[in-house]
Design a protein around this motif. Structure first.
Motif, PDB file in Angstrom:
ATOM      1  N   ILE A  87       0.856  -1.206   0.000  1.00 57.43           N
ATOM      2  CA  ILE A  87       0.000   0.000   0.000  1.00 57.43           C
ATOM      3  C   ILE A  87       0.886   1.248   0.000  1.00 57.43           C
ATOM      4  CG2 ILE A  87      -1.677   1.338   1.344  1.00 57.43           C
ATOM      5  CD1 ILE A  87      -2.684  -1.349   2.491  1.00 57.43           C
ATOM      6  N   ILE A  88       1.911   1.227   0.868  1.00 63.99           N
ATOM      7  CA  ILE A  88       2.774   2.416   0.977  1.00 63.99           C
ATOM      8  C   ILE A  88       3.526   2.652  -0.333  1.00 63.99           C
ATOM      9  CG2 ILE A  88       4.759   3.414   2.202  1.00 63.99           C
ATOM     10  CD1 ILE A  88       3.815   1.981   4.713  1.00 63.99           C
ATOM     11  N   SER A  89       4.110   1.574  -0.909  1.00 58.09           N
ATOM     12  CA  SER A  89       4.892   1.741  -2.162  1.00 58.09           C
ATOM     13  C   SER A  89       4.010   2.315  -3.252  1.00 58.09           C
ATOM     14  CB  SER A  89       5.432   0.418  -2.678  1.00 58.09           C
ATOM     15  OG  SER A  89       6.119  -0.221  -1.698  1.00 58.09           O
ATOM     16  N   GLU A  90       2.798   1.757  -3.387  1.00 55.75           N
ATOM     17  CA  GLU A  90       1.916   2.217  -4.463  1.00 55.75           C
ATOM     18  C   GLU A  90       1.512   3.686  -4.246  1.00 55.75           C
ATOM     19  OE1 GLU A  90      -1.005  -0.803  -5.290  1.00 55.75           O
ATOM     20  OE2 GLU A  90      -2.135   0.588  -6.553  1.00 55.75           O
ATOM     21  N   SER A  91       1.275   4.041  -2.988  1.00 60.30           N
ATOM     22  CA  SER A  91       0.875   5.424  -2.695  1.00 60.30           C
ATOM     23  C   SER A  91       2.022   6.380  -3.018  1.00 60.30           C
ATOM     24  CB  SER A  91       0.505   5.596  -1.222  1.00 60.30           C
ATOM     25  OG  SER A  91      -0.384   4.602  -0.832  1.00 60.30           O
ATOM     26  N   ILE A  92       3.233   5.981  -2.626  1.00 61.98           N
ATOM     27  CA  ILE A  92       4.379   6.869  -2.867  1.00 61.98           C
ATOM     28  C   ILE A  92       4.609   7.030  -4.369  1.00 61.98           C
ATOM     29  CG2 ILE A  92       6.897   7.104  -2.612  1.00 61.98           C
ATOM     30  CD1 ILE A  92       6.637   5.917   0.169  1.00 61.98           C
ATOM     31  N   SER A  93       4.508   5.913  -5.118  1.00 56.39           N
ATOM     32  CA  SER A  93       4.801   6.048  -6.554  1.00 56.39           C
ATOM     33  C   SER A  93       3.729   6.885  -7.258  1.00 56.39           C
ATOM     34  CB  SER A  93       5.025   4.698  -7.235  1.00 56.39           C
ATOM     35  OG  SER A  93       3.893   3.923  -7.081  1.00 56.39           O
ATOM     36  N   ARG A  94       2.503   6.897  -6.719  1.00 63.23           N
ATOM     37  CA  ARG A  94       1.454   7.754  -7.299  1.00 63.23           C
ATOM     38  C   ARG A  94       1.817   9.233  -7.169  1.00 63.23           C
ATOM     39  NH1 ARG A  94      -4.731   7.093  -5.448  1.00 63.23           N
ATOM     40  NH2 ARG A  94      -4.230   9.177  -4.779  1.00 63.23           N
ATOM     41  N   VAL A  95       2.496   9.561  -6.054  1.00 65.30           N
ATOM     42  CA  VAL A  95       2.765  10.973  -5.764  1.00 65.30           C
ATOM     43  C   VAL A  95       4.164  11.387  -6.222  1.00 65.30           C
ATOM     44  CG1 VAL A  95       2.751  12.674  -3.882  1.00 65.30           C
ATOM     45  CG2 VAL A  95       1.207  10.751  -3.792  1.00 65.30           C
ATOM     46  N   SER A  96       5.000  10.402  -6.639  1.00 60.13           N
ATOM     47  CA  SER A  96       6.405  10.752  -6.894  1.00 60.13           C
ATOM     48  C   SER A  96       6.619  11.801  -7.995  1.00 60.13           C
ATOM     49  CB  SER A  96       7.261   9.508  -7.112  1.00 60.13           C
ATOM     50  OG  SER A  96       6.796   8.831  -8.217  1.00 60.13           O
ATOM     51  N   PRO A  97       5.800  11.867  -9.088  1.00 64.21           N
ATOM     52  CA  PRO A  97       6.033  12.949 -10.062  1.00 64.21           C
ATOM     53  C   PRO A  97       5.885  14.337  -9.406  1.00 64.21           C
ATOM     54  CG  PRO A  97       4.495  11.310 -10.955  1.00 64.21           C
ATOM     55  CD  PRO A  97       4.724  10.967  -9.526  1.00 64.21           C
ATOM     56  N   LEU A  98       4.860  14.490  -8.551  1.00 58.76           N
ATOM     57  CA  LEU A  98       4.641  15.779  -7.875  1.00 58.76           C
ATOM     58  C   LEU A  98       5.796  16.071  -6.923  1.00 58.76           C
ATOM     59  CD1 LEU A  98       2.490  18.078  -7.307  1.00 58.76           C
ATOM     60  CD2 LEU A  98       1.792  16.707  -5.340  1.00 58.76           C
ATOM     61  N   ALA A  99       6.221  15.016  -6.173  1.00 56.50           N
ATOM     62  CA  ALA A  99       7.295  15.203  -5.202  1.00 56.50           C
ATOM     63  C   ALA A  99       8.578  15.625  -5.911  1.00 56.50           C
ATOM     64  CB  ALA A  99       7.515  13.916  -4.420  1.00 56.50           C
ATOM     65  N   SER A 100       8.877  14.997  -7.071  1.00 53.92           N
ATOM     66  CA  SER A 100      10.157  15.356  -7.711  1.00 53.92           C
ATOM     67  C   SER A 100      10.114  16.765  -8.294  1.00 53.92           C
ATOM     68  CB  SER A 100      10.609  14.302  -8.728  1.00 53.92           C
ATOM     69  OG  SER A 100       9.613  14.106  -9.665  1.00 53.92           O
ATOM     70  N   ALA A 137      11.717  16.681   3.488  1.00 54.45           N
ATOM     71  CA  ALA A 137      11.599  15.208   3.451  1.00 54.45           C
ATOM     72  C   ALA A 137      10.271  14.755   4.047  1.00 54.45           C
ATOM     73  CB  ALA A 137      12.747  14.593   4.239  1.00 54.45           C
ATOM     74  N   ILE A 138       9.839  13.574   3.605  1.00 51.27           N
ATOM     75  CA  ILE A 138       8.582  13.004   4.128  1.00 51.27           C
ATOM     76  C   ILE A 138       8.826  11.538   4.465  1.00 51.27           C
ATOM     77  CG2 ILE A 138       6.243  12.302   3.413  1.00 51.27           C
ATOM     78  CD1 ILE A 138       6.348  14.956   1.702  1.00 51.27           C
ATOM     79  N   GLU A 139       8.306  11.116   5.611  1.00 48.72           N
ATOM     80  CA  GLU A 139       8.511   9.717   6.019  1.00 48.72           C
ATOM     81  C   GLU A 139       7.166   9.006   6.119  1.00 48.72           C
ATOM     82  OE1 GLU A 139      12.298  10.965   8.845  1.00 48.72           O
ATOM     83  OE2 GLU A 139      10.457  10.168   9.762  1.00 48.72           O
ATOM     84  N   HIS A 194       8.889  19.192  -6.820  1.00 43.56           N
ATOM     85  CA  HIS A 194       9.166  20.080  -5.679  1.00 43.56           C
ATOM     86  C   HIS A 194      10.473  19.692  -4.968  1.00 43.56           C
ATOM     87  CE1 HIS A 194       4.853  20.787  -6.250  1.00 43.56           C
ATOM     88  NE2 HIS A 194       5.064  21.931  -5.638  1.00 43.56           N
ATOM     89  N   SER A 195      11.230  18.807  -5.580  1.00 44.38           N
ATOM     90  CA  SER A 195      12.480  18.297  -4.978  1.00 44.38           C
ATOM     91  C   SER A 195      12.245  17.815  -3.549  1.00 44.38           C
ATOM     92  CB  SER A 195      13.578  19.369  -4.962  1.00 44.38           C
ATOM     93  OG  SER A 195      13.631  20.042  -6.160  1.00 44.38           O
ATOM     94  N   ILE A 196      11.169  17.102  -3.355  1.00 41.17           N
ATOM     95  CA  ILE A 196      10.868  16.567  -2.021  1.00 41.17           C
ATOM     96  C   ILE A 196      11.104  15.060  -2.034  1.00 41.17           C
ATOM     97  CG2 ILE A 196       8.961  16.099  -0.396  1.00 41.17           C
ATOM     98  CD1 ILE A 196       7.920  18.895  -1.050  1.00 41.17           C
ATOM     99  N   LYS A 197      11.804  14.599  -0.994  1.00 42.37           N
ATOM    100  CA  LYS A 197      12.136  13.174  -0.954  1.00 42.37           C
ATOM    101  C   LYS A 197      11.111  12.455  -0.059  1.00 42.37           C
ATOM    102  CE  LYS A 197      16.217  10.309   0.118  1.00 42.37           C
ATOM    103  NZ  LYS A 197      15.442   9.138   0.177  1.00 42.37           N
ATOM    104  N   VAL A 198      10.404  11.513  -0.670  1.00 47.01           N
ATOM    105  CA  VAL A 198       9.429  10.737   0.118  1.00 47.01           C
ATOM    106  C   VAL A 198      10.043   9.366   0.386  1.00 47.01           C
ATOM    107  CG1 VAL A 198       7.059   9.874   0.240  1.00 47.01           C
ATOM    108  CG2 VAL A 198       7.561  11.907  -1.127  1.00 47.01           C
ATOM    109  N   ALA A 199      10.231   9.018   1.666  1.00 43.52           N
ATOM    110  CA  ALA A 199      10.886   7.742   1.981  1.00 43.52           C
ATOM    111  C   ALA A 199       9.963   6.840   2.786  1.00 43.52           C
ATOM    112  CB  ALA A 199      12.146   8.021   2.787  1.00 43.52           C
TER     113      ALA A 199
END
Ligand code: ADP
Length: 386
Positions: A231-244, A288-290, A246-251
Motif C-alpha cells: 500500500i505504501i509503495s503504491e501510494s508513494i509512486s502515485r505521488v512521486s512525479p509531484l514530489a520530484s 523530506a517526508i517519512e 518540488h524536490s521533495i524526498k518521500v521515503a
C-alpha cells in the motif's frame, strides 16, 4: 397521511374508545343483572389485556404520544412523551407547543410545527396534533434532530460544490473573454496557461467528488488481505512525479516485520496517497517526508510525517471536513480540492478504523491512519502450542 401516523391514530382511537367504554360502563346501572357476573369478569379481563397491548404498542413507538378526551383532559401519555428532551427547560417548551396544538385539534384543526431547540445539545422536534373521529385528540412529538442534521449537511455540501465549481468555471469565462480580444502573443500564452490550470482544477474537483461518492456509497466493504508495504509503495509512486517537481524526498521507513491489513486495497492506496500528496503540497521544496506502518495490537497504524508548514491547533479538528481549508489561498496555489482528508476519513470509517493528526505550526504534521490488522488464526494457535 403517513403510514405511522395512520397506525398511531388507530391505536390512539383504540385507547380512547376503550377508556370511554370503561368510564361509561361504570356508570351503567344493573349491567350485571343482564349478564352473569363471571362473564362480565371474563370480558373485563379480555378488555384489560387488549388495553395493555395497545399501551405497550404505543409505548414502544419512537414517537411521543399524548391523548386527550373531548374536554381536553389527558387520558394517556406514552413513556417517550414524559420527557422527550431529558432537559427540564426544553421539555417545558415542547409541552407548551403540544398543549397549544391539542387545543387547536379539539377545535377540529390539524397542526404541525417544527421546534428548533438550540440546547446544547441542539434538538429538533416535529410536534403535531390531530382530532380523533370518536372525540378527543392525539398529540405527537417526534425527535427529528438526526434527519435535520443530515439535511443540513447535504444542503451545505451542495452549496459548497456549487461554489467550488462556479469559481473556476467563472474564471474560465473571464479568461476566454480576455483571450478573444487579445493580439499580443505573450499575453495569449499566459491567458491560455491560466485557462488550462482552471480547467484542470475543475477536473480534479470532479475526480475527488467521484472518488468520495464511490467510497461513501460503494456498497459492501471489501475485506481482502492487503500487504501494508505494498500500500505504501503504491501510494508513494502515485505521488512521486509531484514530489520530484518540488524536490521533495518521500521515503518509506522499513517496516520491522511484514504487516497485513484487512480491507480494500484501492481505498487504502487512495487514503495513504492523499496523505502523502498533502505532505508534499504543504512542505517547502527540498524537504523530506517519512511514511511507515507499525504493529499496534489489533491494528496496523500507517503514519505520514512531514516537516512542512504544519496546521494551527484551532484548525486540527476541522481539516477532515469536506472543503475545509486552513488557508484558501495556499490550498488554491497547490491545486487542492479540499476533499482529500474527507476521503481519508471515509476510508478510515469504512474499515472501522480512525484517522488522527498531530501538528506544530511551522514544524510539520503527522497523520496516523489505523486499519484492522489481518491476523492469521493458525499461526496464533501454533504459537500457543509451541
Ligand atoms: P486540500 O485539497 O485543500 O489539500 P484536504 O482535505 O486534503 O484539502 O486538506 C484540508 C486542509 O488541511 C488543506 O487545505 C490544508 O490547509 C490542511 N492540510 C492537510 N494536510 C496538511 C499537511 N500535511 N500540512 C499542512 N496542512 C495540511
Amino acid at each position: 397521511m403517513s403510514f405511522v401516523l395512520g397506525v398511531l391514530i388507530g391505536l390512539a382511537a383504540g385507547v380512547v374508545s376503550y377508556l370511554l367504554f370503561v368510564s361509561t360502563s361504570r356508570d351503567l346501572p344493573n349491567i350485571s343483572t343482564a349478564v352473569p357476573s363471571s362473564e362480565v369478569e371474563t370480558r373485563e379481563a379480555e378488555n384489560n389485556g387488549y388495553l395493555a397491548q395497545i399501551q405497550d404498542a404505543i409505548n414502544s413507538l419512537s414517537v411521543g404520544v399524548v391523548i386527550v378526551d373531548a374536554k381536553g383532559v389527558e387520558i394517556f401519555r406514552n413513556k417517550l412523551a414524559e420527557s422527550v428532551t431529558g432537559v427540564i427547560h426544553s421539555d417545558v417548551l415542547v409541552e407548551e407547543v403540544v398543549e397549544q396544538h391539542l387545543s387547536a385539534a379539539l377545535n377540529g384543526e390539524t397542526k404541525r410545527q417544527v421546534l428548533d431547540l438550540f440546547g446544547p445539545p441542539r434538538k429538533v422536534f416535529s410536534v403535531s396534533a390531530t382530532p380523533l373521529l370518536i372525540g378527543g385528540a392525539v398529540g405527537m412529538i417526534e425527535d427529528t434532530t438526526e434527519r435535520y442534521l443530515v439535511d443540513a449537511v447535504r444542503t451545505d455540501f451542495v452549496a459548497n460544490i456549487s461554489h467550488e465549481l462556479k469559481t473556476p468555471v467563472g474564471a474560465l469565462a473571464v479568461l476566454a473573454d480576455a483571450l478573444s480580444q487579445e493580439d499580443d502573443l505573450d499575453i495569449v500564452h499566459r491567458l491560455s496557461e491560466k485557462m488550462v490550470e482552471e480547467a484542470l482544477r475543475v477536473g480534479r474537483t470532479i475526480d475527488d467528488l467521484l472518488e468520495l461518492s464511490r467510497i461513501e456509497f460503494g456498497g459492501e466493504a471489501v475485506k481482502d488481505e492487503v500487504d501494508a508495504e505494498a500500500i505504501i509503495s503504491e501510494s508513494i509512486s502515485r505521488v512521486s512525479p509531484l514530489a520530484s517537481t518540488h524536490s521533495i524526498k518521500v521515503a518509506m521507513i522499513e517496516l520491522p516485520q511484514p504487516l497485513k491489513v484487512v480491507g480494500d486495497r484501492r481505498q487504502l492506496v487512495s487514503a495513504i496517497g492523499n496523505l502523502v500528496e498533502n505532505a508534499v503540497k504543504y512542505s517547502e521544496a527540498g524537504s523530506a517526508i517519512e511514511v511507515s506502518a507499525q504493529d499496534a495490537g489489533e491494528w496496523v497504524e500507517f503514519t505520514v510525517k512531514d516537516f512542512g508548514l504544519g496546521i494551527p491547533s484551532r484548525d486540527l479538528d476541522r481539516v477532515f471536513e469536506r472543503f475545509y481549508r486552513v488557508d484558501r489561498a495556499r490550498s488554491r496555489d497547490t491545486g487542492g480540492t479540499g476533499l482529500g482528508l474527507a476521503i481519508v476519513r471515509h476510508v478510515a470509517n469504512n474499515h472501522g478504523g480512525e484517522v488522527s493528526v498531530t501538528s506544530i505550526e511551522g514544524e510539520g504534521s503527522t497523520f496516523a491512519l489505523k486499519i484492522p490488522k489481518f491476523i492469521v488464526q493458525n499461526q496464533s494457535v501454533m504459537k500457543e502450542s509451541a
